[in-house]
Design a protein around this motif. Structure first.
Motif, PDB file in Angstrom:
ATOM      1  N   ARG B  61       0.836  -1.211   0.000  1.00 34.47           N
ATOM      2  CA  ARG B  61       0.000   0.000   0.000  1.00 34.47           C
ATOM      3  C   ARG B  61       0.872   1.264   0.000  1.00 34.47           C
ATOM      4  O   ARG B  61       0.580   2.235  -0.688  1.00 34.47           O
ATOM      5  CB  ARG B  61      -0.941  -0.012   1.211  1.00 34.47           C
ATOM      6  N   ARG B  62       1.955   1.220   0.784  1.00 32.04           N
ATOM      7  CA  ARG B  62       2.850   2.393   0.804  1.00 32.04           C
ATOM      8  C   ARG B  62       3.492   2.619  -0.577  1.00 32.04           C
ATOM      9  O   ARG B  62       3.680   3.756  -1.013  1.00 32.04           O
ATOM     10  CB  ARG B  62       3.927   2.203   1.882  1.00 32.04           C
ATOM     11  N   ASP B  63       3.827   1.528  -1.241  1.00 36.89           N
ATOM     12  CA  ASP B  63       4.432   1.654  -2.573  1.00 36.89           C
ATOM     13  C   ASP B  63       3.464   2.290  -3.564  1.00 36.89           C
ATOM     14  O   ASP B  63       3.842   3.161  -4.354  1.00 36.89           O
ATOM     15  CB  ASP B  63       4.856   0.277  -3.098  1.00 36.89           C
ATOM     16  N   ILE B  64       2.199   1.847  -3.522  1.00 37.96           N
ATOM     17  CA  ILE B  64       1.206   2.412  -4.441  1.00 37.96           C
ATOM     18  C   ILE B  64       1.021   3.903  -4.161  1.00 37.96           C
ATOM     19  O   ILE B  64       0.915   4.721  -5.074  1.00 37.96           O
ATOM     20  CB  ILE B  64      -0.132   1.650  -4.324  1.00 37.96           C
ATOM     21  N   GLN B  65       1.041   4.250  -2.887  1.00 34.91           N
ATOM     22  CA  GLN B  65       0.912   5.657  -2.526  1.00 34.91           C
ATOM     23  C   GLN B  65       2.107   6.460  -3.065  1.00 34.91           C
ATOM     24  O   GLN B  65       1.944   7.583  -3.555  1.00 34.91           O
ATOM     25  CB  GLN B  65       0.821   5.802  -0.997  1.00 34.91           C
ATOM     26  N   ALA B  66       3.290   5.871  -2.997  1.00 33.46           N
ATOM     27  CA  ALA B  66       4.483   6.561  -3.514  1.00 33.46           C
ATOM     28  C   ALA B  66       4.385   6.735  -5.025  1.00 33.46           C
ATOM     29  O   ALA B  66       4.742   7.796  -5.560  1.00 33.46           O
ATOM     30  CB  ALA B  66       5.743   5.765  -3.156  1.00 33.46           C
ATOM     31  N   VAL B  67       3.894   5.717  -5.707  1.00 29.08           N
ATOM     32  CA  VAL B  67       3.724   5.827  -7.159  1.00 29.08           C
ATOM     33  C   VAL B  67       2.695   6.907  -7.472  1.00 29.08           C
ATOM     34  O   VAL B  67       2.897   7.753  -8.353  1.00 29.08           O
ATOM     35  CB  VAL B  67       3.287   4.468  -7.751  1.00 29.08           C
ATOM     36  N   ARG B  68       1.585   6.885  -6.721  1.00 27.26           N
ATOM     37  CA  ARG B  68       0.540   7.887  -6.951  1.00 27.26           C
ATOM     38  C   ARG B  68       1.081   9.301  -6.754  1.00 27.26           C
ATOM     39  O   ARG B  68       0.722  10.224  -7.467  1.00 27.26           O
ATOM     40  CB  ARG B  68      -0.622   7.647  -5.979  1.00 27.26           C
ATOM     41  N   SER B  69       1.979   9.436  -5.779  1.00 26.70           N
ATOM     42  CA  SER B  69       2.501  10.755  -5.431  1.00 26.70           C
ATOM     43  C   SER B  69       3.654  11.197  -6.323  1.00 26.70           C
ATOM     44  O   SER B  69       4.187  12.284  -6.133  1.00 26.70           O
ATOM     45  CB  SER B  69       2.976  10.749  -3.977  1.00 26.70           C
ATOM     46  N   CYS B  70       4.073  10.347  -7.249  1.00 24.79           N
ATOM     47  CA  CYS B  70       5.165  10.690  -8.172  1.00 24.79           C
ATOM     48  C   CYS B  70       6.483  10.918  -7.430  1.00 24.79           C
ATOM     49  O   CYS B  70       7.318  11.728  -7.859  1.00 24.79           O
ATOM     50  CB  CYS B  70       4.831  11.922  -9.002  1.00 24.79           C
ATOM     51  N   ILE B  71       6.664  10.229  -6.322  1.00 24.13           N
ATOM     52  CA  ILE B  71       7.914  10.345  -5.578  1.00 24.13           C
ATOM     53  C   ILE B  71       8.986   9.511  -6.285  1.00 24.13           C
ATOM     54  O   ILE B  71       8.681   8.478  -6.888  1.00 24.13           O
ATOM     55  CB  ILE B  71       7.702   9.849  -4.129  1.00 24.13           C
ATOM     56  N   ASN B  72      10.218   9.952  -6.203  1.00 23.28           N
ATOM     57  CA  ASN B  72      11.312   9.168  -6.790  1.00 23.28           C
ATOM     58  C   ASN B  72      11.258   7.733  -6.284  1.00 23.28           C
ATOM     59  O   ASN B  72      11.215   7.500  -5.079  1.00 23.28           O
ATOM     60  CB  ASN B  72      12.664   9.774  -6.408  1.00 23.28           C
ATOM     61  N   VAL B  73      11.250   6.777  -7.211  1.00 24.03           N
ATOM     62  CA  VAL B  73      11.049   5.388  -6.797  1.00 24.03           C
ATOM     63  C   VAL B  73      12.262   4.846  -6.049  1.00 24.03           C
ATOM     64  O   VAL B  73      12.132   4.101  -5.090  1.00 24.03           O
ATOM     65  CB  VAL B  73      10.697   4.476  -7.992  1.00 24.03           C
ATOM     66  N   GLY B  74      13.463   5.196  -6.495  1.00 17.64           N
ATOM     67  CA  GLY B  74      14.679   4.711  -5.830  1.00 17.64           C
ATOM     68  C   GLY B  74      14.956   3.242  -6.117  1.00 17.64           C
ATOM     69  O   GLY B  74      14.265   2.581  -6.897  1.00 17.64           O
ATOM     70  N   ILE B  75      15.970   2.749  -5.431  1.00 16.80           N
ATOM     71  CA  ILE B  75      16.338   1.335  -5.540  1.00 16.80           C
ATOM     72  C   ILE B  75      15.472   0.548  -4.564  1.00 16.80           C
ATOM     73  O   ILE B  75      15.221   1.032  -3.465  1.00 16.80           O
ATOM     74  CB  ILE B  75      17.829   1.167  -5.202  1.00 16.80           C
ATOM     75  N   PRO B  76      15.001  -0.662  -4.863  1.00 11.11           N
ATOM     76  CA  PRO B  76      15.330  -1.474  -6.037  1.00 11.11           C
ATOM     77  C   PRO B  76      14.477  -1.212  -7.273  1.00 11.11           C
ATOM     78  O   PRO B  76      14.798  -1.723  -8.346  1.00 11.11           O
ATOM     79  CB  PRO B  76      15.059  -2.890  -5.520  1.00 11.11           C
ATOM     80  N   ALA B  77      13.378  -0.413  -7.134  1.00 11.54           N
ATOM     81  CA  ALA B  77      12.454  -0.264  -8.262  1.00 11.54           C
ATOM     82  C   ALA B  77      13.145   0.327  -9.484  1.00 11.54           C
ATOM     83  O   ALA B  77      12.820  -0.019 -10.624  1.00 11.54           O
ATOM     84  CB  ALA B  77      11.269   0.603  -7.833  1.00 11.54           C
ATOM     85  N   LEU B  78      14.095   1.241  -9.264  1.00 11.54           N
ATOM     86  CA  LEU B  78      14.779   1.874 -10.393  1.00 11.54           C
ATOM     87  C   LEU B  78      15.427   0.817 -11.292  1.00 11.54           C
ATOM     88  O   LEU B  78      15.353   0.905 -12.519  1.00 11.54           O
ATOM     89  CB  LEU B  78      15.835   2.851  -9.864  1.00 11.54           C
ATOM     90  N   MET B  79      16.030  -0.196 -10.680  1.00 10.51           N
ATOM     91  CA  MET B  79      16.727  -1.219 -11.463  1.00 10.51           C
ATOM     92  C   MET B  79      15.747  -2.188 -12.123  1.00 10.51           C
ATOM     93  O   MET B  79      16.151  -3.006 -12.943  1.00 10.51           O
ATOM     94  CB  MET B  79      17.710  -1.984 -10.564  1.00 10.51           C
ATOM     95  N   GLU B  80      14.461  -2.099 -11.731  1.00 13.40           N
ATOM     96  CA  GLU B  80      13.442  -2.996 -12.255  1.00 13.40           C
ATOM     97  C   GLU B  80      12.537  -2.268 -13.246  1.00 13.40           C
ATOM     98  O   GLU B  80      11.489  -2.781 -13.636  1.00 13.40           O
ATOM     99  CB  GLU B  80      12.620  -3.559 -11.084  1.00 13.40           C
TER     100      GLU B  80
END
Lengths: 258, 227
Positions: B61-80
């Motif tokens: 849920r926190r990840d979806i909120q971060a995506v919704r908020s357009c926050i920098n995804v960072g590692i590990p998502a950046l590498m994926e």
């Protein structure tokens, strides 16, 4: 004419290759990779700094437009009320190259990345490619334009076109270049990146050309100081934070600070 | 003329066509556009601590909120990132750029150490230093913050205590890039968690090189929150 013996070919090629490996075994002589801090001689505020360049020869209609922009700001039009849309062009090349967050440059053989605190990178292609057709419907303009580069001796010459026609800013709906020019779809920028002899300073000379804006090309230079061992910082703004959005609505063009 | 042409052709073949532009060191050059495909991911299930396992649904849920908020995804998502990564290597630093909202990732190969904790703010990408062991680039990363998309492939979450070790190696004559990720964090993993991505090299990358994320896009928000 020398005879074409395989021994001669291989021997000469090995000499050439050896010379190449000697170069590649140490940091490249003209490698501009690193963090670079813009040197401001003490302008006092960003607006003064931004305009602290040789005065451009602007077309009369641009002078008039600048006067209108200044009048609107003087009358209180200092809040950006433009809606933030996904279609808003991101990035602003002249602003990025003039701003205080250090430039973070990574130079590879085929491409040079330039990042800054604002997180997004600018790309300079040095692989020999051409610019795309910026009049094509497929081309999506950004505030960084499209940059290609080539080395002329110790100087990286960068050619940029393809800036956006408009930006999402109700105060200044166009990209304004230092001194009051414009970067837009008809604009051509040439930059010359060159390291000082000791490698501690990077000079960048900008030349803007646009017959719809300028009566003559506009040239100025910046100097950046190398920050050895410095580490990048990250912009931690949260675009969905109501407090952040309120700050955006309250952001203003600062008044003169003299 | 035939002699000169033959010399030039052989030299170009041996040097990979490098010209007068500055070049990287004698190490392998991982520069290029690298894309994940359907067969790129080799990810086992992580052995999580009980606390980390219980937190997994909350982290999604926190990840979806971060995506919704357009926050920098960072590692590990950046590498994926499912758009190609742009990796650029100089003799002293490697830059990695993803299309998703993210800061440029920098891996320093100039011999520096990690900064002391009070000398540098933690970031979504952490602080990365690398060195070469033969043809393998070993990258050590610490100094993460608690922002961005933090779920780790296979389970677990990136925390300020996380320690990531990556091993980069070119395969198939430079057409594939293997990156092995090993996460260590005693509060999250019962033992180090390792997985591998094998990226494909591609010639070109689509422009523009960024996804212009809009947190105020109601349609996008609705789509994300319905997932």
């Amino acid at each position: 004419m020398p005879s074409l013996s395989i021994e001669r070919i291989v021997a000469t090629a090995v000499i050439i290759l050896f010379g190449c490996c000697v170069v590649t075994a140490r940091p490249a002589e003209h490698d501009i990779s690193g963090m670079w801090l813009l040197q401001d001689p003490g302008s006092g505020n960003f607006t003064d700094w931004y305009n602290n360049v040789p005065k451009p020869s602007l077309r009369p209609d641009i002078v008039k437009d600048n006067e209108a922009l200044a009048a609107r700001e003087a009358a209180g039009g200092v809040i950006n009320r433009a809606e933030r849309l996904s279609s808003c062009p991101f990035g602003n090349l002249p602003m990025m190259m003039a701003s205080s967050p250090p430039l973070n440059i990574v130079q590879s053989r085929d491409e040079v990345l330039i990042g800054a605190e604002a997180n997004r990178a600018r790309f300079i292609y040095t692989d020999g490619r051409s610019h795309p057709d910026i009049r094509s419907a497929d081309y999506v303009a950004t505030g960084f334009g499209h940059s290609t580069g080539r080395w002329e001796g110790d100087t990286l010459v960068v050619d940029t076109i393809g800036f956006p026609t408009r930006v999402c800013d109700s105060r200044r709906p166009v990209m304004v270049t230092p001194g009051g020019g414009r970067a837009k779809e008809t604009t051509h920028l040439i930059e010359r990146f060159r390291l000082s002899e000791d490698g501690e300073m990077l000079s960048v000379t900008f030349t803007w050309e646009d017959p719809t804006v300028l009566l003559a090309p506009h040239t100025y230079s910046y100097k950046y100081k190398r920050l050895p061992g410095a580490n990048p910082i990250e912009n931690n703004d949260d675009p969905s934070d109501p407090a952040y959005q309120q700050r955006l609505l309250e952001s203003v063009i600062p008044p003169p600070q003299k | 003329m035939q002699f000169v042409a033959a010399i030039m052709a052989l030299s170009v073949a041996l040097t990979g066509g490098q010209t007068g532009a500055p070049t990287v060191s004698s190490h392998p050059d991982v520069s290029g556009y690298w894309e994940l495909r359907y067969d790129s991911l080799s990810v086992p299930t992580a052995s999580l601590t009980a606390q980390a396992a219980a937190d997994q649904p909350n982290q999604k849920r926190r990840d979806i909120q971060a995506v919704r908020s357009c926050i920098n995804v960072g590692i590990p998502a950046l590498m994926e990132d499912r758009a190609a990564l742009d990796i650029r290597q100089s003799p002293t630093v490697i830059g990695i750029v993803a299309k998703s909202p993210s800061s440029v990732r920098y891996i320093y190969t100039d011999g520096r150490m990690h900064p002391e904790k009070d000398e540098s703010d933690p970031t979504t990408n952490g602080h990365s230093i690398g060195h070469w062991e033969g043809d393998t680039l070993i990258v050590d990363t610490v100094g993460f913050n608690e922002r961005g998309v933090r779920s780790i492939p296979g389970g677990g979450v990136r925390t300020p205590n996380s320690h990531l070790t990556e091993r980069y190696r070119l395969l198939d004559g430079g057409q594939r890039l293997s990156v092995t990720f090993t996460w260590e964090d005693p509060l999250v993993f019962q033992k180090p968690h390792t997985y591998e991505f094998r990226y494909y090299k591609i010639r070109q990358i689509s422009e523009p090189r960024v996804y212009n994320c809009n947190p105020n896009d109601t349609e996008r928000t609705k789509f994300l929150l319905e997932r």
